[in-house]
Enzyme design. Structure first.
Site, PDB file in Angstrom:
ATOM      1  N   ALA A  46       0.855  -1.192   0.000  1.00  0.00           N
ATOM      2  CA  ALA A  46       0.000   0.000   0.000  1.00  0.00           C
ATOM      3  C   ALA A  46       0.889   1.239   0.000  1.00  0.00           C
ATOM      4  O   ALA A  46       1.795   1.346   0.824  1.00  0.00           O
ATOM      5  CB  ALA A  46      -0.926   0.006   1.209  1.00  0.00           C
ATOM      6  N   GLN A  65      -2.678   1.037  -4.419  1.00  0.00           N
ATOM      7  CA  GLN A  65      -2.603  -0.207  -3.650  1.00  0.00           C
ATOM      8  C   GLN A  65      -2.355  -1.361  -4.622  1.00  0.00           C
ATOM      9  O   GLN A  65      -2.927  -1.382  -5.711  1.00  0.00           O
ATOM     10  CB  GLN A  65      -3.914  -0.413  -2.880  1.00  0.00           C
ATOM     11  CG  GLN A  65      -3.831  -1.468  -1.797  1.00  0.00           C
ATOM     12  CD  GLN A  65      -4.846  -1.205  -0.697  1.00  0.00           C
ATOM     13  OE1 GLN A  65      -4.706  -0.257   0.068  1.00  0.00           O
ATOM     14  NE2 GLN A  65      -5.862  -2.055  -0.603  1.00  0.00           N
ATOM     15  N   ASP A  82      14.307   6.434 -10.281  1.00  0.00           N
ATOM     16  CA  ASP A  82      14.290   5.974  -8.887  1.00  0.00           C
ATOM     17  C   ASP A  82      14.771   4.519  -8.800  1.00  0.00           C
ATOM     18  O   ASP A  82      14.034   3.634  -8.346  1.00  0.00           O
ATOM     19  CB  ASP A  82      12.866   6.105  -8.334  1.00  0.00           C
ATOM     20  CG  ASP A  82      12.826   6.050  -6.815  1.00  0.00           C
ATOM     21  OD1 ASP A  82      13.872   6.312  -6.189  1.00  0.00           O
ATOM     22  OD2 ASP A  82      11.759   5.752  -6.253  1.00  0.00           O
TER      23      ASP A  82
END
Length: 554
Positions: free
Chosen positions: A134, A139, A289
């Protein structure tokens, strides 16, 4: 329509009151910490281990976490911007995590079925209703399609888009008010940063952008067996739902587990470095990232990337900068590195160029006598950017994402293969960029564009000159003057106006008092005239002393 506007205004007021409450609560704590009572309590609790005394950066981080996901993501961006935030605050902001409690399963399943426009049982042979993860925006669930593929699904939280857009609206409103109230902070350009952040997070809210990124990376590495990009199932994906191939492997931050699985950690480090450098220096489009949570190692030392919501794009100028900087770093040529940085900032002539070159030269002197393999490339680039920021030069925002990606890569490679240096790996890519930049075909194209520009200038010059002379003769030429700093101009005019008004008033008092004394009869105004004369004389004396002994503000 009016009801909708009233409801939106109501939501803005409610959210604004929540933000004000959080800010007021933590601001009061900060003020109390710096008060006499707070300092006394801090000294009293200093020896008690279980009582932690929060610093200002820690309170800022806690404030951002309480404000919600929009502010958390904004704080994460600020953590990588040395031109905006000081080092001690950036260290604390890097601790921000997009932690979130899972939302209701029934709601999530209903949203999934709505986005797929089909019941879950019709699409999936198996579906795990327990969330896999989550996050602040979405989610994650896992399942198996009826066609047999193992997949993961990311469904967006309900109403999260409206909440984030509302936060961005309030952030922009506050930033504009702040910039207007404190024009001296214009160099920070907080409004521009929020606009840039707004574009980034709005794209992150649209999962079709992530699906497009995955397809683009898949094309980039379709012929590279050392890199795996998960498949995306666009048939079931939408703006709020993305369905991807499930990737199972070992995370790269566990070297022993990789060795136990019979994998070569050195080769994994090389493959990961080559993958990221291919993205950066060959395609100018990279995973922004690449931390260990977004990378899995598959059998055969294959590096698999996941989570493509945050990507970076480089202009040709950015890529040329990186290539020139890398070559200058490898040669320990501080002049080449300095030129690359100035070109990146769009500066052909810079008054502090010599001072900047000297600082970068001193920075490179720390590597005197040290082998290339032991030199920290990403760390040096960050320090050079800090030097640029010190001179208040503008750096493209994509460079900060690039430095973060390179630093993560260097850490990733150092964990798996301590003997592997990023500099020797990056050099072939850098030389390839420079080779293309100065290739005969490229130079010929640039020469052709230059000659075409000169030919157009020569051809159009007589007509342009005739038009200018005609308008000059007719008196139709107008010249608009635009001041670079309107606020400074207004402040200067106001200051000058006040001085003129002050001078006129004091001189008027002085001359008036003399006239009142001279023509005292028969009106009896001598006393009042003497009083005004003393006051005016004191004001004139005060102003003369101020001009003589108080230096003028620059």
């Amino acid at each position: 329509m009016h009801i909708v506007n009233i409801y939106i205004s109501y939501l803005k007021m409610v959210r604004a009151s929540q933000i004000v409450w959080v800010l007021a609560k933590h601001s009061f704590s900060e003020l109390f910490a710096h008060s006499r009572l707070g300092k006394r309590r801090r000294r009293k609790n200093k020896g008690e281990v279980h009582k932690h005394v929060y610093t200002t950066p820690e309170r800022l981080r806690m404030t951002i976490e309480e404000l919600g996901p929009t502010f958390v993501k904004f704080g994460q961006i600020l953590a990588d911007r040395p031109d905006m935030v000081s080092e001690r605050f950036r260290v604390e902001l890097k601790k921000l995590q997009s932690r979130a409690e899972p939302f209701d399963n029934n709601t999530a399943l209903g949203l999934i079925e709505k986005e797929m426009n089909a019941p879950i049982d019709e699409v999936f042979a198996e579906f795990d209703t327990t969330p896999l993860a989550a996050a602040s925006i979405g989610q994650v669930y896992q399942g198996r399609l009826r066609s047999g593929e193992e997949v993961v699904l990311k469904i967006q939280r309900p109403f999260i888009e409206n909440k984030i857009k509302l936060d961005i609206y309030l952030m922009k409103f506050i930033a504009r008010k702040f910039a207007k109230s404190y024009p001296e902070l214009a160099a920070i350009n907080i409004v521009g940063l929020i606009d840039e952040f707004s574009e980034t997070i709005v794209k992150e809210l649209d999962y079709t952008f992530e699906a497009s990124n995955i397809l683009r990376f898949a094309m980039m590495f379709k012929d590279d067996p050392t890199v795996h990009i998960p498949a995306v199932y666009t048939k079931y994906s939408s703006k709020k739902l993305i369905v991807m191939e499930k990737v199972e492997g070992i995370t790269p931050d566990t070297p022993q587990a990789l060795r136990d699985a019979g994998l070569d950690t050195h080769q994994i480090a090389v493959n990961g470095a080559n993958a990221l450098l291919t993205m950066i220096l060959r395609h100018g489009f990279f995973h922004a990232d690449p931390h260990p949570g977004n990378i899995f190692i598959l059998p055969g030392n294959v590096v698999a990337f996941i989570d493509f919501g945050m990507v970076g794009a480089l202009t040709p100028r950015d890529m040329n900068f990186l290539a020139d900087f890398a070559i200058g770093f490898a040669r320990r040529d501080s002049d080449l590195m300095s030129r690359a940085l100035l070109v990146l900032c769009g500066k052909k002539f810079f008054e502090h160029e010599e001072e900047m070159k000297f600082e970068i030269h001193q920075l490179m002197m720390q590597y005197a006598g040290i082998p290339l393999e032991l030199m920290n490339f990403a760390g040096t680039m960050q320090k050079c950017v800090d030097v640029i920021v010190k001179y208040q030069l503008q750096i493209p925002s994509g460079i900060f994402m690039l430095i973060k990606a390179l630093a993560t890569l260097e850490k990733f490679a150092g964990t798996l293969a301590p003997d592997l240096s990023l500099t020797p790996v990056i050099l072939p890519y850098a030389k390839e960029v420079v080779k293309v930049k100065y290739s005969p075909r490229k130079v010929a194209a640039q020469l052709y564009d230059t000659l075409t520009g000169y030919m157009n200038f020569i051809r159009n010059f007589p007509n342009d000159m005739s038009e200018i002379l005609y308008k000059l003769k007719e008196g139709k030429i107008k010249h608009d003057i635009h001041l670079a700093d309107d606020d400074l101009f207004v402040r200067t005019v106001r200051q000058a106006s006040r001085r003129v008004a002050y001078t006129l008033i004091v001189l008027g008092m002085f001359v008036g008092s003399i006239l009142m004394i001279a023509f005292e009869q028969p009106y009896g105004t001598s006393r009042y005239g003497h009083f005004l004369l003393v006051v005016a004389s004191l004001l004139i004396l005060f102003q003369l002393l101020k001009w003589l002994f108080v230096p003028e503000k620059k």
